[in-house]
Design a protein around this motif. Structure first.
Motif, PDB file in Angstrom:
ATOM      1  N   THR A  91      -2.189   9.912  -7.044  1.00 45.55           N
ATOM      2  CA  THR A  91      -2.377  11.300  -7.444  1.00 45.55           C
ATOM      3  C   THR A  91      -1.561  11.960  -8.605  1.00 45.55           C
ATOM      4  O   THR A  91      -0.184  11.591  -8.705  1.00 45.55           O
ATOM      5  N   THR A  92      -2.043  12.348  -9.715  1.00 47.56           N
ATOM      6  CA  THR A  92      -1.271  12.757 -10.781  1.00 47.56           C
ATOM      7  C   THR A  92      -1.305  14.376 -10.799  1.00 47.56           C
ATOM      8  O   THR A  92      -2.344  15.079 -10.535  1.00 47.56           O
ATOM      9  N   THR A  93      -0.273  14.927 -11.295  1.00 50.74           N
ATOM     10  CA  THR A  93      -0.205  16.454 -11.260  1.00 50.74           C
ATOM     11  C   THR A  93       0.458  16.877 -12.355  1.00 50.74           C
ATOM     12  O   THR A  93       1.718  16.008 -12.843  1.00 50.74           O
ATOM     13  N   ASP A  94       0.289  17.948 -12.918  1.00 53.42           N
ATOM     14  CA  ASP A  94       1.194  18.728 -13.926  1.00 53.42           C
ATOM     15  C   ASP A  94       0.367  20.078 -14.267  1.00 53.42           C
ATOM     16  O   ASP A  94      -0.642  20.135 -13.777  1.00 53.42           O
ATOM     17  N   GLU A 141       0.742  -1.023   0.112  1.00 53.31           N
ATOM     18  CA  GLU A 141       0.015  -0.194   0.055  1.00 53.31           C
ATOM     19  C   GLU A 141       0.808   1.285  -0.076  1.00 53.31           C
ATOM     20  O   GLU A 141       1.656   1.515   0.903  1.00 53.31           O
ATOM     21  N   LEU A 142       0.751   1.943  -1.080  1.00 53.66           N
ATOM     22  CA  LEU A 142       1.569   3.312  -1.349  1.00 53.66           C
ATOM     23  C   LEU A 142       0.823   4.261  -1.793  1.00 53.66           C
ATOM     24  O   LEU A 142      -0.151   4.348  -2.432  1.00 53.66           O
ATOM     25  N   LYS A 143       1.358   5.466  -1.102  1.00 51.81           N
ATOM     26  CA  LYS A 143       0.630   6.789  -1.717  1.00 51.81           C
ATOM     27  C   LYS A 143       1.751   7.295  -2.730  1.00 51.81           C
ATOM     28  O   LYS A 143       2.746   7.498  -2.504  1.00 51.81           O
ATOM     29  N   LEU A 144       0.974   7.444  -3.755  1.00 49.27           N
ATOM     30  CA  LEU A 144       1.979   7.569  -5.198  1.00 49.27           C
ATOM     31  C   LEU A 144       1.683   9.098  -5.718  1.00 49.27           C
ATOM     32  O   LEU A 144       0.604   9.368  -5.989  1.00 49.27           O
ATOM     33  N   LEU A 145       2.525   9.756  -5.976  1.00 49.34           N
ATOM     34  CA  LEU A 145       2.431  11.109  -6.552  1.00 49.34           C
ATOM     35  C   LEU A 145       3.176  10.926  -8.186  1.00 49.34           C
ATOM     36  O   LEU A 145       4.247  10.661  -7.903  1.00 49.34           O
ATOM     37  N   HIS A 146       2.506  11.380  -9.073  1.00 51.00           N
ATOM     38  CA  HIS A 146       2.942  10.993 -10.482  1.00 51.00           C
ATOM     39  C   HIS A 146       2.923  12.329 -11.235  1.00 51.00           C
ATOM     40  O   HIS A 146       1.764  12.845 -11.364  1.00 51.00           O
ATOM     41  N   PHE A 147       4.035  12.738 -11.562  1.00 50.00           N
ATOM     42  CA  PHE A 147       4.046  13.901 -12.503  1.00 50.00           C
ATOM     43  C   PHE A 147       3.996  13.956 -13.884  1.00 50.00           C
ATOM     44  O   PHE A 147       4.678  12.949 -14.209  1.00 50.00           O
ATOM     45  N   ALA A 148       3.418  14.857 -14.533  1.00 51.89           N
ATOM     46  CA  ALA A 148       3.257  14.502 -15.941  1.00 51.89           C
ATOM     47  C   ALA A 148       3.012  12.981 -16.341  1.00 51.89           C
ATOM     48  O   ALA A 148       4.031  12.587 -17.082  1.00 51.89           O
ATOM     49  N   PRO A 149       1.944  12.466 -15.965  1.00 48.28           N
ATOM     50  CA  PRO A 149       1.805  11.061 -16.036  1.00 48.28           C
ATOM     51  C   PRO A 149       1.824  10.485 -17.488  1.00 48.28           C
ATOM     52  O   PRO A 149       1.053  10.956 -18.384  1.00 48.28           O
TER      53      PRO A 149
END
Length: 257
Positions: free
Chosen positions: A113-116, A88-96
């Motif tokens: 969570t994806t962000t860009d 179980e991981l909390k993942l932040l993904h830039f420019a998916p």
């Protein structure tokens, strides 16, 4: 027909390519069906991969099905050797990346969570230099081929460090010139053609050298230079269409930070 697809994939901006990939990639995958090369992300095989590149086109690098490049397939092969798909991981993904987005989204172990700023796949529109997240939030951060676009990469690196949990880790791939010791940046170069000539792409602001790893260490990360290819055979490297020399920058935030 096939030549037209090659031209299309190399000329279309990647954000637009993401939007239309749902219907374009199955057609291309059908045309390139074969058994010489395999994309480890979806397990499908092809007689060849496609060429891709903005300023300097690389042959046999773009997988028709997932639209993955060498760096995506290398990262995937690294991730499957970790607990990324089970813990179980909390993942932040830039420019998916399109190659990963749908696969990560359905993983029940990932709080994803994806962000860009621009990507249509981003759930949070944000500036990497001023992230709207609390400190120490994410177990894993993926930020690949982003920092070369950011004028103040030191500030961006500090933000990556801030939002990562102590004991967390991330992969921050960049275009790296391994024969260059010191990164080069000149903000006075604004002409897109000149930028492409010097930095490799019109929207890049620097060329990274081997001091990249020290830049990451300077903000607090512990950094390993992972050459996963040492664990693969030459036949696997060729079949997966990998760059045999590409380094994965594995960054960890110390638990004592």
């Amino acid at each position: 027909m096939k030549r037209a697809f090659k031209f299309f994939l190399n000329k279309v901006p990647r954000p637009f390519l993401i939007k239309i990939s749902y219907w374009v990639s199955p057609i291309i995958a059908f045309l390139y069906n074969g058994d010489r090369y395999t994309d480890p992300i979806d397990g499908k095989s092809y007689r060849s991969f496609l060429p891709y590149g903005y300023e300097n086109q690389r042959e046999n690098v773009l997988a028709p099905g997932t639209l993955s490049l060498e760096r995506h397939r290398l990262l995937w092969l690294y991730l499957v050797q970790t607990d990324f798909f089970s813990k179980e991981l909390k993942l932040l993904h830039f420019a998916p990346e399109q190659a990963f987005y749908k696969r990560f989204k359905v993983q029940k172990n990932l709080d994803y969570t994806t962000t860009d700023i621009e990507s249509p796949l981003a759930t949070v529109k944000a500036d990497i230099c001023a992230l709207p997240f609390e400190n120490d939030q994410y177990d894993v951060i993926l930020c690949n081929h982003v920092l070369e676009h950011i004028p103040d990469d030191h500030k961006a690196m500090r933000e990556l460090y801030r939002v990562m949990k102590p004991g967390g880790w991330g992969i921050f791939q960049i275009p790296l010139e391994m024969n260059r010791l010191t990164s080069f940046q000149d903000d006075s170069i604004t002409d897109p053609k000149k930028r492409a000539e010097i930095f490799g792409q019109y929207d890049h602001v620097r060329v990274y050298g081997m001091d990249y790893f020290d830049k990451l260490r300077a903000v607090g990360f512990e950094v390993d230079q992972v050459l996963l290819q040492n664990k693969l055979t030459s036949e696997q490297i060729q079949r997966y269409g990998l760059n045999p020399h590409e380094i994965l920058p594995l960054c960890r935030k110390p638990i004592t930070s």
